[in-house]
Design a protein around this motif. Structure first.
Motif, PDB file in Angstrom:
ATOM      1  N   PRO A 100       0.936  -1.948   0.069  1.00  0.00           N
ATOM      2  CA  PRO A 100      -0.283  -0.122   0.404  1.00  0.00           C
ATOM      3  C   PRO A 100       0.528   1.093  -0.019  1.00  0.00           C
ATOM      4  N   ASN A 101       2.020   1.370   1.560  1.00  0.00           N
ATOM      5  CA  ASN A 101       2.916   2.492   0.936  1.00  0.00           C
ATOM      6  C   ASN A 101       3.026   2.491  -0.418  1.00  0.00           C
ATOM      7  N   THR A 102       4.167   1.559  -1.238  1.00  0.00           N
ATOM      8  CA  THR A 102       4.832   1.956  -2.524  1.00  0.00           C
ATOM      9  C   THR A 102       3.752   2.172  -3.648  1.00  0.00           C
ATOM     10  N   ILE A 103       1.780   1.799  -3.287  1.00  0.00           N
ATOM     11  CA  ILE A 103       1.357   1.956  -4.864  1.00  0.00           C
ATOM     12  C   ILE A 103       1.089   3.564  -3.989  1.00  0.00           C
ATOM     13  N   ALA A 104       0.504   4.069  -3.057  1.00  0.00           N
ATOM     14  CA  ALA A 104       0.907   5.632  -2.754  1.00  0.00           C
ATOM     15  C   ALA A 104       2.051   6.051  -3.250  1.00  0.00           C
ATOM     16  N   GLN A 105       2.942   6.149  -2.606  1.00  0.00           N
ATOM     17  CA  GLN A 105       4.397   6.517  -3.573  1.00  0.00           C
ATOM     18  C   GLN A 105       4.285   7.147  -4.925  1.00  0.00           C
ATOM     19  N   TRP A 106       3.541   5.969  -5.454  1.00  0.00           N
ATOM     20  CA  TRP A 106       3.592   5.118  -7.201  1.00  0.00           C
ATOM     21  C   TRP A 106       2.516   6.600  -6.902  1.00  0.00           C
ATOM     22  N   LYS A 107       1.398   6.346  -6.811  1.00  0.00           N
ATOM     23  CA  LYS A 107       0.726   7.559  -7.761  1.00  0.00           C
ATOM     24  C   LYS A 107       0.634   8.856  -7.436  1.00  0.00           C
ATOM     25  N   ALA A 108       1.500   9.445  -5.946  1.00  0.00           N
ATOM     26  CA  ALA A 108       1.921  10.239  -5.921  1.00  0.00           C
ATOM     27  C   ALA A 108       2.985  10.838  -7.083  1.00  0.00           C
ATOM     28  N   ALA A 109       4.234  10.087  -7.193  1.00  0.00           N
ATOM     29  CA  ALA A 109       4.601  10.487  -8.100  1.00  0.00           C
ATOM     30  C   ALA A 109       4.514  10.621  -9.493  1.00  0.00           C
ATOM     31  N   LYS A 110       3.534   9.846 -10.042  1.00  0.00           N
ATOM     32  CA  LYS A 110       3.288   9.989 -11.245  1.00  0.00           C
ATOM     33  C   LYS A 110       1.987  11.159 -10.838  1.00  0.00           C
ATOM     34  N   GLN A 111       1.711  12.304 -10.164  1.00  0.00           N
ATOM     35  CA  GLN A 111       0.749  13.376 -10.381  1.00  0.00           C
ATOM     36  C   GLN A 111       1.842  13.947 -10.777  1.00  0.00           C
ATOM     37  N   ALA A 112       2.803  14.225 -10.045  1.00  0.00           N
ATOM     38  CA  ALA A 112       4.060  15.374  -9.518  1.00  0.00           C
ATOM     39  C   ALA A 112       4.504  14.983 -10.981  1.00  0.00           C
ATOM     40  N   GLU A 113       4.126  13.870 -12.193  1.00  0.00           N
ATOM     41  CA  GLU A 113       5.257  14.032 -13.331  1.00  0.00           C
ATOM     42  C   GLU A 113       4.699  14.907 -13.461  1.00  0.00           C
ATOM     43  N   LYS A 114       2.640  14.441 -13.928  1.00  0.00           N
ATOM     44  CA  LYS A 114       1.627  14.831 -14.660  1.00  0.00           C
ATOM     45  C   LYS A 114       2.262  16.416 -14.129  1.00  0.00           C
ATOM     46  N   ALA A 115       1.905  16.628 -13.492  1.00  0.00           N
ATOM     47  CA  ALA A 115       1.440  18.314 -13.101  1.00  0.00           C
ATOM     48  C   ALA A 115       2.842  19.061 -13.882  1.00  0.00           C
ATOM     49  N   LYS A 116       3.619  18.366 -13.266  1.00  0.00           N
ATOM     50  CA  LYS A 116       5.606  19.075 -14.209  1.00  0.00           C
ATOM     51  C   LYS A 116       5.353  19.288 -15.500  1.00  0.00           C
ATOM     52  N   ALA A 117       4.821  18.020 -15.923  1.00  0.00           N
ATOM     53  CA  ALA A 117       4.394  18.219 -17.421  1.00  0.00           C
ATOM     54  C   ALA A 117       3.339  19.026 -18.118  1.00  0.00           C
TER      55      ALA A 117
END
Length: 123
Positions: A100-117
């Motif tokens: 669960p922690n790994t999935i949450a970190q992955w989703k947060a990283a994905k959203q940050a990457e999307k926001a950066k783009a």
């Protein structure tokens, strides 16, 4: 089936002699090693002849046999995959527990990457 052992007259004549303990092992004399009077094979034959003729070997001066060494029991080696399986299973279980922690970190990283783009300006 064991056959009957026949001993030579020479060996049987040695049953009548008395021996010293030093005659059964190598001696270091005057800087040189002196071999034993009787080889280990001859000592074994003499000991067996004593048993056949019901003579106690210790009476002749023949030393008692040393106690046999206990062999070290080694576990079978097995295949490497079988030996490392518990460690791998523990690692997998730890990863599943932390999922669960790994999935949450992955989703947060994905959203940050999307926001950066995303561009700052709307056009």
């Amino acid at each position: 089936m064991a056959s009957v052992r026949r001993y030579s007259p020479q060996l049987l004549s040695k049953l009548k002699l008395k021996y010293e303990a030093s005659e059964f092992s190598a001696q270091f004399v005057n800087g040189y090693w002196r071999t034993s009077k009787l080889s280990l094979r001859q000592q074994g034959d003499l000991r067996k002849a004593c048993l056949v003729h019901k003579v106690d070997p210790s009476v002749l001066g023949i030393p008692a046999l040393p106690p046999k060494k206990v062999l070290r029991a080694k576990p079978p080696k097995g295949h490497k995959a079988d030996r490392t399986k518990p460690d791998r299973m523990a690692k997998i279980q730890a990863a599943l527990d932390n999922m669960p922690n790994t999935i949450a970190q992955w989703k947060a990283a994905k959203q940050a990457e999307k926001a950066k783009a995303k561009p700052l300006l709307p056009f």
